[in-house]
Structures are given as C-alpha cells and as structure tokens.
Design a protein around this motif. Sequence first.
Motif, PDB file in Angstrom:
ATOM      1  N   ILE A 197      29.032  49.330  42.772  1.00  0.00           N
ATOM      2  CA  ILE A 197      30.391  48.581  43.255  1.00  0.00           C
ATOM      3  C   ILE A 197      30.276  47.322  43.216  1.00  0.00           C
ATOM      4  CG2 ILE A 197      30.474  48.941  45.654  1.00  0.00           C
ATOM      5  CD1 ILE A 197      27.938  50.895  46.773  1.00  0.00           C
ATOM      6  N   SER A 198      29.668  47.143  42.930  1.00  0.00           N
ATOM      7  CA  SER A 198      30.148  45.130  42.813  1.00  0.00           C
ATOM      8  C   SER A 198      31.150  45.201  42.255  1.00  0.00           C
ATOM      9  CB  SER A 198      29.433  43.485  42.757  1.00  0.00           C
ATOM     10  OG  SER A 198      28.080  44.678  44.022  1.00  0.00           O
ATOM     11  N   ILE A 199      30.640  45.446  40.566  1.00  0.00           N
ATOM     12  CA  ILE A 199      31.811  45.393  39.704  1.00  0.00           C
ATOM     13  C   ILE A 199      32.964  46.298  39.841  1.00  0.00           C
ATOM     14  CG2 ILE A 199      32.440  46.230  37.502  1.00  0.00           C
ATOM     15  CD1 ILE A 199      29.291  46.791  37.029  1.00  0.00           C
ATOM     16  N   SER A 200      32.712  47.799  40.636  1.00  0.00           N
ATOM     17  CA  SER A 200      34.838  47.822  40.935  1.00  0.00           C
ATOM     18  C   SER A 200      35.292  46.531  42.214  1.00  0.00           C
ATOM     19  CB  SER A 200      34.025  49.397  42.247  1.00  0.00           C
ATOM     20  OG  SER A 200      35.210  50.029  42.397  1.00  0.00           O
ATOM     21  N   PHE A 201      34.466  46.272  42.664  1.00  0.00           N
ATOM     22  CA  PHE A 201      35.413  45.442  43.804  1.00  0.00           C
ATOM     23  C   PHE A 201      36.211  44.108  43.728  1.00  0.00           C
ATOM     24  CE2 PHE A 201      34.933  41.396  46.859  1.00  0.00           C
ATOM     25  CZ  PHE A 201      35.616  42.318  48.212  1.00  0.00           C
ATOM     26  N   SER A 202      34.904  43.619  42.689  1.00  0.00           N
ATOM     27  CA  SER A 202      35.515  42.679  41.854  1.00  0.00           C
ATOM     28  C   SER A 202      36.278  42.818  40.739  1.00  0.00           C
ATOM     29  CB  SER A 202      34.527  41.548  40.948  1.00  0.00           C
ATOM     30  OG  SER A 202      33.614  42.231  39.577  1.00  0.00           O
ATOM     31  N   PHE A 203      36.983  44.267  40.086  1.00  0.00           N
ATOM     32  CA  PHE A 203      37.326  44.227  39.010  1.00  0.00           C
ATOM     33  C   PHE A 203      38.814  44.204  40.052  1.00  0.00           C
ATOM     34  CE2 PHE A 203      34.877  46.123  35.673  1.00  0.00           C
ATOM     35  CZ  PHE A 203      34.939  45.155  35.091  1.00  0.00           C
ATOM     36  N   ARG A 204      39.283  45.113  41.212  1.00  0.00           N
ATOM     37  CA  ARG A 204      39.870  45.323  42.596  1.00  0.00           C
ATOM     38  C   ARG A 204      40.724  44.036  42.622  1.00  0.00           C
ATOM     39  NH1 ARG A 204      37.291  48.441  44.514  1.00  0.00           N
ATOM     40  NH2 ARG A 204      36.748  47.585  46.312  1.00  0.00           N
ATOM     41  N   ILE A 205      39.836  42.674  42.426  1.00  0.00           N
ATOM     42  CA  ILE A 205      40.056  41.661  43.052  1.00  0.00           C
ATOM     43  C   ILE A 205      40.560  41.083  41.782  1.00  0.00           C
ATOM     44  CG2 ILE A 205      40.386  39.633  43.241  1.00  0.00           C
ATOM     45  CD1 ILE A 205      37.656  40.473  45.195  1.00  0.00           C
ATOM     46  N   ASP A 216      42.008  49.159  30.822  1.00  0.00           N
ATOM     47  CA  ASP A 216      41.447  50.702  30.901  1.00  0.00           C
ATOM     48  C   ASP A 216      40.376  50.609  31.996  1.00  0.00           C
ATOM     49  OD1 ASP A 216      44.144  50.777  29.221  1.00  0.00           O
ATOM     50  OD2 ASP A 216      42.704  51.647  27.697  1.00  0.00           O
ATOM     51  N   PHE A 217      39.273  50.447  31.046  1.00  0.00           N
ATOM     52  CA  PHE A 217      38.101  50.061  32.372  1.00  0.00           C
ATOM     53  C   PHE A 217      38.309  49.333  33.331  1.00  0.00           C
ATOM     54  CE2 PHE A 217      33.591  48.640  33.354  1.00  0.00           C
ATOM     55  CZ  PHE A 217      33.318  50.038  33.712  1.00  0.00           C
ATOM     56  N   VAL A 218      38.769  48.350  32.982  1.00  0.00           N
ATOM     57  CA  VAL A 218      39.167  48.066  34.740  1.00  0.00           C
ATOM     58  C   VAL A 218      39.730  48.039  35.738  1.00  0.00           C
ATOM     59  CG1 VAL A 218      40.096  45.834  35.817  1.00  0.00           C
ATOM     60  CG2 VAL A 218      38.585  45.577  33.134  1.00  0.00           C
ATOM     61  N   LEU A 219      41.233  49.011  35.068  1.00  0.00           N
ATOM     62  CA  LEU A 219      41.650  49.906  36.218  1.00  0.00           C
ATOM     63  C   LEU A 219      40.901  51.088  36.933  1.00  0.00           C
ATOM     64  CD1 LEU A 219      45.508  49.301  34.146  1.00  0.00           C
ATOM     65  CD2 LEU A 219      44.386  48.746  36.463  1.00  0.00           C
ATOM     66  N   ALA A 279      37.322  51.339  36.563  1.00  0.00           N
ATOM     67  CA  ALA A 279      36.013  51.543  37.601  1.00  0.00           C
ATOM     68  C   ALA A 279      36.873  50.529  38.979  1.00  0.00           C
ATOM     69  CB  ALA A 279      35.451  50.052  36.857  1.00  0.00           C
ATOM     70  N   SER A 280      37.444  50.159  38.649  1.00  0.00           N
ATOM     71  CA  SER A 280      38.423  49.345  40.283  1.00  0.00           C
ATOM     72  C   SER A 280      38.712  50.149  41.256  1.00  0.00           C
ATOM     73  CB  SER A 280      39.283  48.378  40.227  1.00  0.00           C
ATOM     74  OG  SER A 280      40.553  49.601  39.899  1.00  0.00           O
ATOM     75  N   VAL A 281      38.770  51.855  40.947  1.00  0.00           N
ATOM     76  CA  VAL A 281      39.150  52.723  41.573  1.00  0.00           C
ATOM     77  C   VAL A 281      37.753  53.830  42.248  1.00  0.00           C
ATOM     78  CG1 VAL A 281      41.632  52.152  41.945  1.00  0.00           C
ATOM     79  CG2 VAL A 281      40.457  53.765  40.394  1.00  0.00           C
ATOM     80  N   MET A 282      36.575  52.994  41.007  1.00  0.00           N
ATOM     81  CA  MET A 282      35.873  54.161  41.355  1.00  0.00           C
ATOM     82  C   MET A 282      34.541  53.099  41.984  1.00  0.00           C
ATOM     83  SD  MET A 282      36.026  57.172  38.203  1.00  0.00           S
ATOM     84  CE  MET A 282      36.131  55.941  37.008  1.00  0.00           C
ATOM     85  N   PRO A 283      33.664  53.269  42.712  1.00  0.00           N
ATOM     86  CA  PRO A 283      33.053  52.106  43.348  1.00  0.00           C
ATOM     87  C   PRO A 283      31.805  52.661  42.812  1.00  0.00           C
ATOM     88  CG  PRO A 283      34.137  52.841  45.493  1.00  0.00           C
ATOM     89  CD  PRO A 283      34.937  53.792  44.185  1.00  0.00           C
ATOM     90  N   ARG A 284      31.808  54.056  42.820  1.00  0.00           N
ATOM     91  CA  ARG A 284      30.283  54.317  41.574  1.00  0.00           C
ATOM     92  C   ARG A 284      30.440  55.185  40.645  1.00  0.00           C
ATOM     93  NH1 ARG A 284      26.389  54.838  40.527  1.00  0.00           N
ATOM     94  NH2 ARG A 284      25.301  56.241  41.516  1.00  0.00           N
TER      95      ARG A 284
END
Length: 264
Positions: A62-70, A108-111, A113-118
Amino acid sequence: MDIKPLVKKNNYSINQWWRLFATALGFMLFGLCGLIVLSILWFSLLRLFVWNKNKRIVIVQISISFSFRIFIRILKFLNVIQYQFDGLEKLNQDKSCLIVANHPSLLDFVLLASVMPRCDCLVKGALLHNVFVSRIIKTAGYILNAESEKILPQCQNILLNGGRILIFPEGTRTVPNQPIKLHRGAANIALRCHANIRVVHIQCDPPYLIKHQRWYDIPTQKASFKITVGEKILIDDFMDQNTTIAARRLTSYLTSFFTKSRIN
C-alpha cells in the motif's frame, strides 16, 4: 513571414529543455524517497513494530502504491508525461487472478502499481543488485523469477488468498516496431494455479524510456500513456491434459491480443 516559425521553434526548444530538467528532478526525488524515506526509514519502522510478515507486506505494498501515485502526479504536474486509465473499475474488482500487461516503458510498473494498492509482482532477480529498489522488492514480498523453485508455491499462496499478481510476459521492455515475443511463464502460472487472466494494454506515444533509450533522450513531444484494462481470459477455456500444449496456445492468444492492440 518568418517570425511565427522561429518563435514556435524557440518555444519547442525551451519546452524540451524543461522536460529534461523535470525528468532529472523527478527521478532524483524518486531515488531519494525510495532509498531514504521508504527503504531506510519507513520499512525499518515496520520491521520493528509489525512482526507479522503478511501484515507487513500488505502495508508495504500500500505504501509503494501511494508513493508511486504521488510520483506520477509530480511528473504530470511538471509536464513530463500525461496518462489516462480506461476500464479501471474492472481492475479494481479483480481478485485471485493474474494481471498480464505489455511493457513499452520503464514507467509501466509504476503506473499500474499506483492504482493497485494490493498487488504482487513477478520481477527480475537482477533488480536485487539495484540499491534503490532491492530492499523494496524484498520487503514487499515480490516474486523473483530467478528463484524458479519458489515461483509456483508463492503464486498459489497469493492467489488462494484473493491476491493479484502482475506479470510482464515479454520479460523486458518492448522494442518498438519489432514483433512481440512472450515467454510462457505467465501462461504456465495461470494454468498450474488455475487462475484467470486480466489483460492490460499500455500505449505510450511518443516512445519514452524504452529499451536501450537513455533517460536524457527526451522525445520531441510530451509522452502520453494510455492504459486500457481489457478482457478477462477464463483459464477454463485453455485447460488441457497436456499443460505444455495449453501454455503454448494461451501464449499465442496473448501474443495475438497485444499485437492487435498495438496496431489499433
């Protein structure tokens, strides 16, 4: 008569230099935050206070997803990229399935993962040598393709608990204008774990951060990503007593899907 073209050319040059500076700034922030804030500070705190490994992995992802979204929002704000998700509601509803995507860009992975918290991910074992991401990979519980004997048990455990696994079956970034070649790993995992597949097509125009392209090779226009969440492939349609034949047929189907999506 020559003023307008000259002004346009100068503006374009300024814009391109700005995106070069913004790209460097964005990746510098990404590296520092990934190494210091996430890896050293936050993950160390989690190891101290969250002893249950499974709970810790959930929080880390969840932390990774949040940081990627930012991060991608910063790149968008800096006018480096723009992006659009189509069919995201389908992705949010998926459980116990593989997310299989093409791989045109480093982002690609960053994008995704940013919308998939889990979401778990099958990653290259070579990334463990990267100081910025190795600790993140280990703490997030991602699956390493170098540990072949552990891949299937890990995948089965994740899928049985309602998780999702992101896989890029090309194994590396796509080479533009070259035929798409997929490895059979994704098909084999889907068949042996009896998991459905959600296909995702990623389009990047103009090509940006592609294979063999240096980060400072800035395209003439801002890169635009379109991420389309496509159909769900039911694994029962491909099950066969001979797993090798079934994997070959499923891989051929996925190759055809991504090839047609790229043309369209």
